[in-house]
Each structure stands twice: as structure tokens, then as C-alpha cells.
Design a protein around this motif. Structure first.
Motif, PDB file in Angstrom:
ATOM      1  N   ARG B 172      57.334 106.126  -4.947  1.00 48.44           N
ATOM      2  CA  ARG B 172      55.984 106.147  -3.870  1.00 48.44           C
ATOM      3  C   ARG B 172      56.940 106.641  -2.630  1.00 48.44           C
ATOM      4  O   ARG B 172      56.386 107.289  -1.801  1.00 48.44           O
ATOM      5  CB  ARG B 172      55.941 104.572  -3.544  1.00 48.44           C
ATOM      6  N   HIS B 173      58.288 106.679  -2.560  1.00 53.41           N
ATOM      7  CA  HIS B 173      59.145 107.105  -1.443  1.00 53.41           C
ATOM      8  C   HIS B 173      58.932 108.609  -1.591  1.00 53.41           C
ATOM      9  O   HIS B 173      58.812 109.261  -0.515  1.00 53.41           O
ATOM     10  CB  HIS B 173      60.678 106.759  -1.368  1.00 53.41           C
ATOM     11  N   ASP B 175      56.677 110.485  -3.116  1.00 53.88           N
ATOM     12  CA  ASP B 175      55.296 110.587  -2.685  1.00 53.88           C
ATOM     13  C   ASP B 175      55.083 110.992  -1.293  1.00 53.88           C
ATOM     14  O   ASP B 175      54.294 111.740  -0.693  1.00 53.88           O
ATOM     15  CB  ASP B 175      54.366 110.059  -3.414  1.00 53.88           C
ATOM     16  N   ASN B 176      55.694 109.895  -0.657  1.00 52.47           N
ATOM     17  CA  ASN B 176      55.114 109.837   0.819  1.00 52.47           C
ATOM     18  C   ASN B 176      55.882 110.743   1.602  1.00 52.47           C
ATOM     19  O   ASN B 176      55.646 111.364   2.526  1.00 52.47           O
ATOM     20  CB  ASN B 176      55.628 108.422   1.324  1.00 52.47           C
ATOM     21  N   ALA B 177      57.230 111.220   1.165  1.00 51.08           N
ATOM     22  CA  ALA B 177      58.002 112.180   1.588  1.00 51.08           C
ATOM     23  C   ALA B 177      57.002 113.545   1.647  1.00 51.08           C
ATOM     24  O   ALA B 177      56.982 114.425   2.226  1.00 51.08           O
ATOM     25  CB  ALA B 177      59.345 112.285   0.936  1.00 51.08           C
ATOM     26  N   ARG B 178      56.607 113.590   0.357  1.00 50.47           N
ATOM     27  CA  ARG B 178      55.907 115.024   0.071  1.00 50.47           C
ATOM     28  C   ARG B 178      54.604 115.056   0.840  1.00 50.47           C
ATOM     29  O   ARG B 178      54.336 116.124   1.449  1.00 50.47           O
ATOM     30  CB  ARG B 178      55.399 115.114  -1.410  1.00 50.47           C
ATOM     31  N   VAL B 179      53.953 113.801   1.011  1.00 54.99           N
ATOM     32  CA  VAL B 179      52.544 113.833   1.993  1.00 54.99           C
ATOM     33  C   VAL B 179      52.863 114.096   3.275  1.00 54.99           C
ATOM     34  O   VAL B 179      52.164 114.618   4.014  1.00 54.99           O
ATOM     35  CB  VAL B 179      51.936 112.464   1.561  1.00 54.99           C
ATOM     36  N   VAL B 191      65.150 110.165   3.166  1.00 56.14           N
ATOM     37  CA  VAL B 191      64.602 109.453   2.156  1.00 56.14           C
ATOM     38  C   VAL B 191      65.813 109.097   1.025  1.00 56.14           C
ATOM     39  O   VAL B 191      66.085 107.943   0.733  1.00 56.14           O
ATOM     40  CB  VAL B 191      63.465 109.855   1.568  1.00 56.14           C
TER      41      VAL B 191
END
Lengths: 264, 273
Positions: B172-173, B175-179, B191
Motif C-alpha cells: 500500500r505504501h 502504491d501510494n508513492a506511485r499514485v 517511503v
């Protein structure tokens, strides 16, 4: 923030994991400023479809395009809110939001980013807790902050993966209202794709519901939701049209499940 | 909304306990067991020391004698500490910087992972002590050889833990960094590094233990100052009171360094509590 031509198109989309086909033959379009709910049981691949739109997964075949451009990976034109309020736990709440502000406005100073992040938090009712860390907040507040962060990207697309699924009913209702308020309040409106397994939630929020079936995941039906806005829960739940639509969707889901049971 | 804010404030008011209750709890929490063990050991030491005491030089000097020797040697031990830390700090510091940087890079870049991990599997288990004679023979000064060996001992555990921390960053971290459109460097800094800190601190603790072992062993070989050298020197003269004092003092210094690291870890990982 220009939303001109910010529609989504999904054509003949297929997604497989090794031998397992998760999604097949998806054709779907969402027009600019529309609020689409992706409704389906677990295993229908609705979250996977959202991840494909976000660019977090790459399709096996077919095409996803956002704003006329094919999606080749994640981009800050598509903000995402996940089910598990995924704030970075080592940053304060305001710093989490400020990361998104920094992407929307790269030239701003640190202080200005914080200020804007603080303002964004105030918009979702979190004006007081910016300097706290996520672990000090309740689940509902963390999800508010995640929404604030997504809004701070100022992106034309907003993708939400069962964002209220882990909340208690009271917080869930509050955040549903907040989401619609923010969406309707911004001009031009964002294009929203909202994944849920809750029929009532889909009908309360969306302009249109795409119902998904399982094995492989595909869109089995689409229903326009034409109730006047702003929608009031109490009035909606008494409305005959609401119940009619609800039955129809439930029947479509049941028919899909039955077809699979008979095939098995 | 106001209900939520109250919920947020509640823990702090609950935590602020009132005097009487807190004092009673403090008393109940007082752990007498370690003190009892320490006292028992001290008594056993005194009794054995007395029993072994022959004429002149005792093999096991009793506590009072050691304490006296410790007091007399404090200036020399202080100078020895400085000398040892001039080896320990650069060796460990360099291992920390390089181990974390390379570990995080290897843990996030598949090509570097393929290059580093098989090599690390072979190189890391070599006991760094076997490098000591070679380092002393080859490198120009003792200070440099000892620093190198300390570096080697601390590097591998820090590198391996940093790499496994980077490999286990939650999806999830990521994914959030990519988003959020983070660049690779931003992803590493904002991150991967904080998410790997629990692992990094484990590596640092293991590495620090190794560092002290290697430092003192190296000093037994060729130093003219330092904590290990102090013990070795007085062993050569059969001055056991000073030798035991040196051992106890080294233990205290190691313990202090470990406690400091533990405090640091506790502060840095506040978000895990």
C-alpha cells in the motif's frame, strides 16, 4: 485544473494472472464529470479494474485511456483513495497532504505547501489535527485525510476503491455526504470511479452504476441513476423508483451467481 | 465531528494519572530481581576471592580491590576510550552510511539485487576477525586496519537488514508513492527509508555489537592505546585487579552505547507504537 476532455475509455480490456483470467471483455466509458459506481460481489475484479485505470497494473490485452491518452502507468491526473487509509504513518497528517500539494504545485515553498494542505484538511473537517500523526486518528479521520490528499492533487480523475468499506455506519454516511458535497462543489467536476459492493451506496452516490459479474470479471449491466440531487437518504429510501432499481440490480447479480452455480 | 475530536483528545487525559495511583503502580512495577542477582553475584565473587587469596597477587581480586583499581585507572581508561572511539566511530559510521545506502538501493533495484545478494551470501558469513592479521599486515597504520575491520563487521548486518527492510515495504505504501508520482529518489527517501527503519535499527544493533568485539580483538593485536589494549597490557603484567577493572569498564561502555542506540530507535520509531 482543466477537465476538458477528461473522460475515461476502456476497450476490450483483458487482465490475467498467469492462467487465471481476472477480467475479460470489458468495454466501459465514463464521461467527463460523471460519477460512476462499479458495483459487484467480491471476486468480480472491480478493484483490479480500478487498479488498471490507476495504472498500477498493466492490461493483458485491450486499452484504458484517460483524457484521450492511453494509460501507461500511474499519473497525478488520476488520484486514488484506497480502502485502507494508506497515509504514510511516519509523516504528520498535514505533511501527508502536502506531498500531494507539492505535485500539483511544484513551485510552491515548503510553508506554502503546508498552508494549502492545511486548508484542504479544513475542507474535510480536519482543521485541528494536521500536526498529529495518522496513528493518533480514528479510522474515519484517517480516511478523511486520505480524501484530502487525493483532492490536493487537483486531478481531473478521482478513483476510489471501497473507500468507506472499513468504516462504521455513522462515519460511512458522513463521508458519503462529504464526498458528494466536495464533488458537486468543485467546478468543473471531477470524473469519479467509485468501487463498492453496497447497492445502496452506489445508488446514493452515483450518476450511473456498472454492475460486474464474476469468473471472469466483466460488466453485466449498466443502470443510469437519475434521482435528483442533493439526495436525502430518508427520502431516497422511501422512493418507489429507488426500490425498483435496487431490485433490478439485485436480480442481475443473482442471475449471474445462479448461472455460475448451474455451470459448476 | 466534535465527537471525533473528543475521541482524539481522550487518550491524553486518561494518560495523565493522579499521584497516589501512579506511585503505587511504580512501586509494584519495581523489579527487584536483577538487583538480587547482582547482589548474589557480588557476594559469590567476594567469597571466592577471599578463598583464593594467597600471598601477594590474587588470581580473582575481590570487588573492593577491583573498585580501587578502577578508580585509580579512570584517567588511563578515559584516554583508552577516546582512542577506541577514534576507531569505532569512523568505522561504524562509514558502515552505517554505506550499508544503509547500498542496502536500500539493492532492495529496490532488481539489477543491483541480482548483483549484490549472491555475493553477500558468500561474503557476509566470513568471520571478520580473520581479516585482522591481514589488515594489520597490509594497511599502513594500525588505526586504519582496525577501522577497516570494524567497518567490515558492522557493514554486513546493516546492509542485509536495510535490504530486507527495503524488500518488505508494504504494497500500500508502494502504491501510494506511485499514485502520488514520486520519483525513484523521492520514493527511497520518503517511503523506503522510513519504512525500513525498524530493520535498519536491528542491523545497527547487531553491527554495533560486532564493532565492539572486533575493536577490542584488533586492539589485542597491535594497538598502543584503547580498551582492548588496556586489558591486554595489564594481563601481560599479571595485574589482575586492573585487568578485571578494564573488563568491567569495557562492559559499561558497551552497555552505554547499546542503550543510547535503543533510545534512538525508540524515538525514531514513534509511529510504530
Amino acid at each position: 485544473m482543466t477537465h476538458a476532455g477528461h473522460s475515461l475509455r476502456i476497450e476490450r480490456l483483458k487482465f490475467a494472472y498467469g492462467d487465471a483470467t481476472i477480467l475479460d471483455g470489458i468495454d466501459l466509458s465514463v464521461h467527463e464529470g460523471e460519477f460512476l459506481a462499479l458495483l459487484g460481489p467480491s471476486g468480480s475484479g472491480k478493484s483490479t479494474l480500478l487498479r488498471l485505470i490507476a495504472g498500477l497494473e498493466a492490461p493483458t490485452a485491450g486499452l484504458v485511456s484517460a483524457g484521450g491518452r492511453p494509460v501507461a502507468g500511474p499519473g497525478t491526473d488520476r488520484a486514488v483513495v484506497f480502502q485502507h487509509y494508506a497515509l504514510f504513518p511516519w509523516m504528520t497528517v498535514v505533511d501527508n497532504v502536502a506531498e500531494a500539494v507539492a505535485k500539483a504545485h511544484p513551485t510552491l515553498s515548503r510553508g506554502e505547501r503546508r498552508e494549502r494542505a492545511q486548508a484542504q484538511l479544513a475542507r474535510v473537517g480536519l482543521g485541528e489535527v494536521g500536526r498529529h500523526h495518522p496513528f493518533e486518528l480514528s479510522g474515519g479521520m484517517q480516511q478523511r485525510a486520505a480524501i484530502a490528499r487525493a483532492l490536493a492533487l487537483e486531478s481531473p480523475f478521482l478513483l476510489m476503491d471501497e473507500p468507506f468499506g472499513a468504516l462504521d455506519p455513522i462515519n460511512r454516511a458522513r463521508l458519503q455526504d462529504l464526498l458528494v458535497e466536495v464533488w458537486r462543489g468543485s467546478s468543473p467536476r471531477r470524473t469519479v470511479v467509485f468501487v463498492t459492493h453496497d447497492v445502496d451506496e452506489a445508488l446514493l452516490l452515483a450518476d450511473r452504476v456498472a454492475v460486474m459479474g464474476a469468473n471472469p470479471g466483466r460488466v453485466i449491466a449498466e443502470y443510469p441513476v437519475a434521482f435528483d440531487r442533493p439526495r436525502q437518504r430518508a427520502a431516497l429510501f422511501k422512493d418507489a423508483g429507488f426500490h425498483h432499481l435496487r431490485e433490478e440490480i439485485a436480480d442481475a447479480l443473482d442471475a449471474d451467481t445462479l448461472a455460475h452455480l448451474e455451470a459448476a | 465531528m466534535s465527537a471525533e475530536q473528543k475521541a482524539l483528545e481522550l487518550p491524553s487525559t486518561v494518560r495523565g494519572d493522579t499521584g497516589g495511583g501512579a506511585r503505587r503502580r511504580l512501586f509494584a512495577d519495581f523489579a527487584w530481581e536483577p538487583w538480587a542477582l547482582a547482589a548474589a553475584l557480588l557476594v559469590a565473587w567476594q567469597i571466592t576471592g577471599n578463598a583464593l587469596a594467597g600471598e601477594g597477587n590474587p588470581l580473582l581480586p575481590p570487588p573492593a580491590v577491583v573498585l580501587r583499581a578502577l578508580w585509580d585507572s579512570l584517567p588511563e581508561l578515559g584516554r583508552g576510550t577516546v582512542s577506541s572511539f577514534l576507531i569505532l566511530v569512523p568505522g561504524y559510521g562509514f558502515a552505517l552510511v554505506l550499508g544503509v545506502a547500498l542496502g536500500l538501493l539493492a532492495g529496490t533495484t532488481p539489477r543491483l539485487a541480482r548483483a549484490f545478494f549472491p555475493f553477500a551470501k558468500v561474503a557476509a558469513p566470513i568471520p571478520p576477525t580473520v581479516f585482522i592479521p591481514y589488515a594489520i599486515a597490509v594497511l599502513p597504520t594500525f588505526h586504519l586496519s582496525a577501522t577497516f575491520v570494524v567497518f567490515l563487521g558492522a557493514f554486513w548486518p546493516i546492509f542485509q537488514n536495510a535490504a530486507s527492510g527495503a524488500l518488505s515495504v508494504e504494497g500500500r505504501h508502494r502504491d501510494n508513492a506511485r499514485v502520488l508520482g514520486f520519483s525513484h529518489f523521492e520514493y527511497l527517501r520518503k517511503v523506503v527509508f522510513p519504512a525500513s527503519l525498524p530493520h535498519i535499527f536491528s542491523g545497527m544493533a547487531v553491527g554495533l555489537g560486532f564493532s565492539f568485539i572486533l575493536l577490542t580483538v584488533a586492539e589485542l593485536f597491535g594497538a598502543n592505546a584503547g580498551l582492548g589494549r588496556f586489558v591486554q597490557y595489564y594481563a601481560d603484567f599479571a595485574d589482575y585487579p586492573r585487568m578485571v577493572a578494564g573488563i568491567l569498564y569495557t562492559g559499561a561502555v558497551t552497555w552505554a552505547a547499546m542503550s543510547l542506540l535503543d533510545k534512538l530507535r525508540h524515538r525514531a520509531l514513534f509511529w510504530l507504537r
